[in-house]
Scaffold this motif. Structure first.
Motif, PDB file in Angstrom:
ATOM      1  N   ILE A 236      36.492   9.503  47.014  1.00 25.57           N
ATOM      2  CA  ILE A 236      36.710   8.605  48.146  1.00 25.57           C
ATOM      3  C   ILE A 236      38.183   8.718  48.500  1.00 25.57           C
ATOM      4  O   ILE A 236      39.046   8.432  47.675  1.00 25.57           O
ATOM      5  CB  ILE A 236      36.333   7.163  47.789  1.00 25.57           C
ATOM      6  N   PHE A 237      38.486   9.154  49.716  1.00 33.31           N
ATOM      7  CA  PHE A 237      39.876   9.368  50.105  1.00 33.31           C
ATOM      8  C   PHE A 237      40.536   8.051  50.476  1.00 33.31           C
ATOM      9  O   PHE A 237      39.910   7.184  51.100  1.00 33.31           O
ATOM     10  CB  PHE A 237      39.975  10.312  51.305  1.00 33.31           C
ATOM     11  N   ASP A 238      41.791   7.936  50.099  1.00 31.65           N
ATOM     12  CA  ASP A 238      42.582   6.815  50.580  1.00 31.65           C
ATOM     13  C   ASP A 238      42.974   7.086  52.029  1.00 31.65           C
ATOM     14  O   ASP A 238      43.076   8.230  52.460  1.00 31.65           O
ATOM     15  CB  ASP A 238      43.835   6.642  49.721  1.00 31.65           C
ATOM     16  N   THR A 239      43.190   6.024  52.785  1.00 40.70           N
ATOM     17  CA  THR A 239      43.608   6.166  54.178  1.00 40.70           C
ATOM     18  C   THR A 239      45.114   6.360  54.206  1.00 40.70           C
ATOM     19  O   THR A 239      45.872   5.507  53.735  1.00 40.70           O
ATOM     20  CB  THR A 239      43.222   4.923  54.994  1.00 40.70           C
ATOM     21  N   ILE A 240      45.536   7.476  54.736  1.00 38.52           N
ATOM     22  CA  ILE A 240      46.962   7.792  54.784  1.00 38.52           C
ATOM     23  C   ILE A 240      47.549   7.257  56.080  1.00 38.52           C
ATOM     24  O   ILE A 240      47.077   7.594  57.179  1.00 38.52           O
ATOM     25  CB  ILE A 240      47.188   9.308  54.676  1.00 38.52           C
ATOM     26  N   ASP A 241      48.555   6.406  55.942  1.00 41.83           N
ATOM     27  CA  ASP A 241      49.267   5.892  57.109  1.00 41.83           C
ATOM     28  C   ASP A 241      50.269   6.958  57.540  1.00 41.83           C
ATOM     29  O   ASP A 241      51.250   7.227  56.838  1.00 41.83           O
ATOM     30  CB  ASP A 241      49.979   4.584  56.745  1.00 41.83           C
ATOM     31  N   ALA A 242      50.014   7.567  58.685  1.00 40.44           N
ATOM     32  CA  ALA A 242      50.850   8.683  59.128  1.00 40.44           C
ATOM     33  C   ALA A 242      52.309   8.268  59.279  1.00 40.44           C
ATOM     34  O   ALA A 242      53.219   9.050  59.009  1.00 40.44           O
ATOM     35  CB  ALA A 242      50.320   9.237  60.453  1.00 40.44           C
ATOM     36  N   THR A 243      52.555   7.019  59.683  1.00 42.60           N
ATOM     37  CA  THR A 243      53.938   6.586  59.882  1.00 42.60           C
ATOM     38  C   THR A 243      54.703   6.498  58.569  1.00 42.60           C
ATOM     39  O   THR A 243      55.923   6.579  58.538  1.00 42.60           O
ATOM     40  CB  THR A 243      53.972   5.213  60.580  1.00 42.60           C
ATOM     41  N   LYS A 244      53.965   6.351  57.441  1.00 43.30           N
ATOM     42  CA  LYS A 244      54.629   6.228  56.140  1.00 43.30           C
ATOM     43  C   LYS A 244      54.972   7.578  55.536  1.00 43.30           C
ATOM     44  O   LYS A 244      55.831   7.660  54.663  1.00 43.30           O
ATOM     45  CB  LYS A 244      53.751   5.435  55.172  1.00 43.30           C
TER      46      LYS A 244
ATOM     47  N   ARG B 248      42.852   8.048  42.770  1.00 44.25           N
ATOM     48  CA  ARG B 248      44.049   8.345  41.983  1.00 44.25           C
ATOM     49  C   ARG B 248      45.308   7.811  42.636  1.00 44.25           C
ATOM     50  O   ARG B 248      46.340   8.459  42.672  1.00 44.25           O
ATOM     51  CB  ARG B 248      44.184   9.864  41.751  1.00 44.25           C
ATOM     52  N   ARG B 249      45.207   6.583  43.180  1.00 46.95           N
ATOM     53  CA  ARG B 249      46.346   5.988  43.869  1.00 46.95           C
ATOM     54  C   ARG B 249      46.521   4.535  43.455  1.00 46.95           C
ATOM     55  O   ARG B 249      45.581   3.864  43.035  1.00 46.95           O
ATOM     56  CB  ARG B 249      46.140   6.049  45.388  1.00 46.95           C
ATOM     57  N   LEU B 250      47.761   4.027  43.627  1.00 49.06           N
ATOM     58  CA  LEU B 250      48.044   2.609  43.433  1.00 49.06           C
ATOM     59  C   LEU B 250      47.649   1.846  44.681  1.00 49.06           C
ATOM     60  O   LEU B 250      47.616   2.392  45.786  1.00 49.06           O
ATOM     61  CB  LEU B 250      49.542   2.411  43.160  1.00 49.06           C
ATOM     62  N   ASN B 251      47.357   0.558  44.508  1.00 50.17           N
ATOM     63  CA  ASN B 251      47.081  -0.285  45.659  1.00 50.17           C
ATOM     64  C   ASN B 251      47.351  -1.733  45.290  1.00 50.17           C
ATOM     65  O   ASN B 251      47.430  -2.083  44.106  1.00 50.17           O
ATOM     66  CB  ASN B 251      45.636  -0.100  46.149  1.00 50.17           C
ATOM     67  N   ALA B 252      47.488  -2.554  46.313  1.00 50.41           N
ATOM     68  CA  ALA B 252      47.692  -3.987  46.113  1.00 50.41           C
ATOM     69  C   ALA B 252      46.498  -4.771  46.634  1.00 50.41           C
ATOM     70  O   ALA B 252      46.611  -5.964  46.927  1.00 50.41           O
ATOM     71  CB  ALA B 252      48.976  -4.429  46.813  1.00 50.41           C
TER      72      ALA B 252
ATOM     73  N   ARG C 107      51.501   9.417  43.893  1.00 49.92           N
ATOM     74  CA  ARG C 107      50.217  10.050  43.588  1.00 49.92           C
ATOM     75  C   ARG C 107      50.108  10.274  42.086  1.00 49.92           C
ATOM     76  O   ARG C 107      51.093  10.513  41.403  1.00 49.92           O
ATOM     77  CB  ARG C 107      50.080  11.390  44.304  1.00 49.92           C
ATOM     78  N   PHE C 108      48.880  10.243  41.572  1.00 49.82           N
ATOM     79  CA  PHE C 108      48.631  10.458  40.149  1.00 49.82           C
ATOM     80  C   PHE C 108      47.413  11.368  39.998  1.00 49.82           C
ATOM     81  O   PHE C 108      46.369  10.951  39.507  1.00 49.82           O
ATOM     82  CB  PHE C 108      48.394   9.123  39.433  1.00 49.82           C
TER      83      PHE C 108
END
Length: 856
Positions: free
Chosen positions: A470-478, A670-674, A709-710
């Motif tokens: 399941i891909f994380d949504t990448i914020d292009a501005t970040k 494989r990502r951090l989130n809040a 990323r991890f």
């Protein structure tokens, strides 16, 4: 009056009629005979003709592709180029055609050699699964000279295994390829009445997000990603491709993104041959993690694919989903297996019938009865008459064709007739007949066995290549590189990237949003442009991120020209671009007296100096923003004073009033989130770090930035406790024994290596970051003797030493296993600061909160 031409209406009517008929004929031809595959065998017409032609030429040896193409042209109404291209596409899918020579490269996009230089033959799988002339329905070829199959009797979900793309008139098809073994497992599950799920699998491997696949029908989509890993601080490697893209596509898109400033790379190398290897070299000041996200956001390293399962069913195009196609293929396979069994049963029974007739004919010496007969008709009648007393047990009546076959038996065969061998043959035939009847009575079980046999023979090396995630949504501005310098003229109210003579503010990306505040209490968010007019008396200009709850704005403002003074704290999480928001008041003359932007919710103390007033005992007061809750931007805030304010000065820098941030790790992406996805790592604030330990004996402390990323597999990934010793149990291949060491990590972003042995066969058995852990050592048999397991308290066994230490010998005996037990401990969570109670934003002058303290 204009006279009408009597021929006009007739002429127009004829043309429109012809156009309609011709267009429908053409559309039907393209859809049915060129672009769209049949649901039953999974082939487009040209592919079916190629397979049929290869079966005609099959002799176990390779044939020149040019010869196969030439033979196929007997059936195909188009030229050799279209046949060659179609054949190369089938060959590159590595399922039906055994190729030899240069058939192109699916990774680089290089084309195959000319048809006269490459060779092909059918694979054993194709020979077993695709062909059976006894169950094939035939039709005349386009010129009427030859017969060609309407559908090949494919006993496998070939359409889903190979995938297909095609564009017809008014419709198209796009069916993604699926995994060989998963298709067989799904067919077996369907036959057994169980549920199944199917997801695409690509030869080019990579990652795939199927959360919106929608069973492959129209409206669904999948996202495919290249596999990108970091080899060192300045190098990324692409080792697997997203479906439908080649290395050339990826490199071109990366170079274009670099030229546009979306990403920042030093150089790129393509070392692809039998496997994909694209090296991306980065500058020293570029983050590899951020670059990986940017590659997914701005290049072909991530693509979105929309499936569209349009197939020919009978003689009509239909839109189906993947599950429906698999069920139809499986049902069709069962019907073909039934037809094959029925044909086999008929042939066995016919064989049994004639063998029985042959025995009657020879045992009863009926051939002697025809020695004196003179005419052929009398011969046939004599044989028929001699057979009648002995044919009651036969399966059917004796026909003239049977008698004719009896007359063709040679004398040599009659003279060598062996009754025992005949009985054995009959018994064998009867056994086969019973087995076929049993299979027909238990058709589903037989079909399941057929699929299992196919899987056993051909599925060994066909494991899934594409990893589902399941891909994380990448914020292009970040993740966009800050490729623009941004300037502002605060007095005149202009901002932009072209104002190079004015004040430089920061670097930004051309897709960022810019937030602005003016002295009159207004706020506006705009896109990055060369020059934008905001309005005079600008107070603050910065990059704005959507849903940013950590940046808090502290303000003191006056309501109207002579109104009371209010204070408030707020964050800006969502806005409409190019819209003026009045954060102070929409009354004329309202303005900010004090404004600060705090990236981590800091709350400072300020000193407010009031204008001289006989009603006021003190004209100076201190205000602490930490005593004020963070509200929405539209709230009025709390009353400071109703008396005139001369100025506001900063008294003391503030600290963050926001709660420590809870961080989770989502192992799926494989990502951090809040957002509460995955496992909770803990509460983080300030300089807190995340500890990662890998199997190579490398420990690293990283920030809790959500952009990290991890992708590697870690032995440990948790919140770092600076005073918590790390325990490592490792095997030293030089000394052929296990060692144990305990050490503390330094607070440094550099990789810290703690594996002392450099022998290639040395390995880390376990790494522990906890107190009071125990290790149970299970010993291997030594010279036939067994030793009882030993339990060791790790904290008592060895003291904490330096990270470079070798450690202590763990045991001198041969070890079978080391089982670690870590006691459960509850982490003490830091209390979250309480928020201010919600206050009424409409407090009148007499109900002021701070101002009351200073009235006389």
């Amino acid at each position: 009056m204009i006279e009408e031409n009597p021929h006009d209406s007739e002429s127009l009517k004829k043309v429109s009629g012809l156009y309609k008929d011709w267009f429908l004929d053409y559309a039907s031809y393209v859809i049915l005979d060129r672009a769209i595959p049949s649901v039953y065998d999974g082939f487009k017409p040209v592919q079916r003709r190629i397979m049929h032609s290869m079966r005609e030429l099959e002799d176990g040896r390779y044939n020149k592709v040019a010869n196969i193409v030439g033979n196929t042209m007997k059936y195909h109404p188009h030229g050799d180029a279209s046949i060659t291209d179609a054949m190369v596409q089938i060959g590159q899918k590595e399922l039906l055609i055994d190729t030899q020579g240069n058939w192109g490269n699916i990774y680089t996009g290089d084309s195959a050699a000319a048809a006269r230089y490459i060779e092909a033959r059918l694979t054993p799988f194709a020979l077993e699964v695709v062909f059976n002339p006894k169950t094939t329905e035939w039709a005349k070829s386009y010129d009427g000279r030859n017969n060609e199959p309407i559908d090949l009797p494919v006993k496998f979900p070939l359409l889903l295994a190979q995938g297909v793309e095609g564009i017809g008139v008014g419709l198209s098809t796009k069916i993604l390829p699926h995994n060989f073994n998963e298709l067989i497992n799904a067919s077996i599950s369907y036959l057994k009445g169980k549920k199944f799920e199917l997801y695409p699998d690509f030869i080019t491997a990579g990652f795939l997000d199927v959360s919106e696949y929608n069973d492959g029908q129209r409206g669904g989509k999948v996202r495919a990603r290249a596999r990108i890993t970091q080899t060192d601080k300045h190098t990324l490697v692409i080792s697997e491709l997203p479906y439908s893209k080649t290395t050339s596509d990826l490199i071109d898109s990366i170079l274009k993104a670099n030229e546009k400033g979306k990403i920042k790379i030093k150089k790129i190398e393509d070392n692809t041959s039998d496997s994909v290897e694209i090296l991306i070299h980065l500058h020293n000041d570029v983050s590899p993690d951020k670059t990986i996200d940017a590659l997914y956001a701005f290049t072909d390293c991530q693509v979105t694919i929309s499936p569209n399962a349009c197939v020919i069913v009978g003689d009509k195009p239909m839109f189906l989903n993947v599950s429906e196609i698999l069920r139809m293929n499986t049902d069709h396979t069962v019907s073909l297996l039934k037809k094959e069994l029925e044909i086999e049963l008929h042939e066995l029974q016919e064989n049994w019938h004639f063998s029985s007739l042959e025995r009657i004919f020879i045992e009863n010496r009926i051939y002697h009865d025809i020695e004196e007969v003179k005419t052929w008709e009398e011969v046939l009648k004599t044989i028929d008459k001699g057979l009648k007393p002995h044919t009651k047990h036969l399966l059917r009546a004796v026909t003239e064709e049977d008698i004719l076959r009896l007359t063709e038996i040679r004398i040599k065969r009659i003279s060598r007739f062996d009754l025992n061998k005949f009985k054995e043959n009959i018994a064998a035939l009867e056994g086969k007949i019973e087995q076929v009847k049993h299979n027909l009575d238990h058709l589903i079980t037989y079909a399941v066995s057929y699929y299992q046999n196919i899987q056993k023979k051909y599925g060994k090396d066909r494991q899934r290549r594409t990893e589902l995630r399941i891909f994380d949504t990448i914020d292009a501005t970040k993740v966009a590189v800050a490729n623009e310098k941004f300037y502002a003229n605060f007095e005149e109210g202009f901002i932009g990237t072209s104002l190079k003579k004015d004040q430089y503010l920061f670097d930004c990306s051309d897709i960022d949003d810019i937030i602005t505040f003016r002295k009159d209490g207004s706020m506006k968010v705009v896109k990055v442009e060369p020059k934008t007019f905001i309005g005079k008396d600008l107070l603050h200009v910065a990059i704005w991120k959507k849903n940013d709850k950590r940046t808090v704005y502290n303000t003191i403002y006056r309501e109207g020209k002579e109104g009371p003074y209010y204070m408030k704290r707020f964050s800006v999480t969502a806005v409409t671009r190019n819209t003026d928001y009045h954060l102070a008041s929409d009354k004329k003359g309202s303005e900010f007296l004090y404004f600060s932007a705090n990236p981590n919710g800091e709350a400072e103390k300020v000193t407010i100096l009031l204008k001289p007033n006989p009603r006021i005992r003190k004209n100076k007061m201190d205000v602490d923003f930490s005593e004020l809750g963070i509200k929405g931007r539209d709230t009025k805030g709390n009353l400071v004073t109703k008396y005139a304010v001369k100025k506001v000065d900063l008294k003391e820098e503030g600290v963050s009033t926001l709660a420590p941030r809870k961080i989770w790790f989502d192992d799926t992406v494989r990502r951090l989130n809040a957002d509460g996805r995955g496992s909770l790592l803990g509460n983080f604030k300030g300089d807190d770090r995340i500890l990662t330990v890998n199997t190579n004996g490398e420990a690293k402390l990283v920030s809790f930035d959500l952009g990290n990323r991890f992708d590697d597999d870690y032995l440990i990934l948790e919140k770092w406790k600076p005073r918590q010793p790390i325990t490592c149990i490792y095997y030293d291949a030089d000394k052929e024994m296990y060692f144990i060491k305990r050490f503390l990590l330094e607070n440094t972003p550099n990789v810290q290596t703690f594996m002392p042995s450099e022998h290639p066969k040395s390995f880390i058995e376990n790494v522990i970051a906890a107190n009071n852990a125990t290790a149970e050592i299970v010993f291997a048999k030594d010279k036939g003797k067994e030793r009882e397991p030993e339990t060791v308290n790790i904290d008592e066994f060895i003291a904490v030493k330096g990270i470079k230490a070798i450690g202590n010998q763990f045991t001198k005996f041969k070890v079978k296993a080391i089982n670690i037990t870590i006691p459960e401990t509850e982490e003490e969570e830091e209390p979250e600061p309480e928020e201010e109670p919600e206050t009424n934003g409409n407090i009148d002058d007499e109900g002021g909160m701070i101002g009351d303290l200073f009235e006389s």
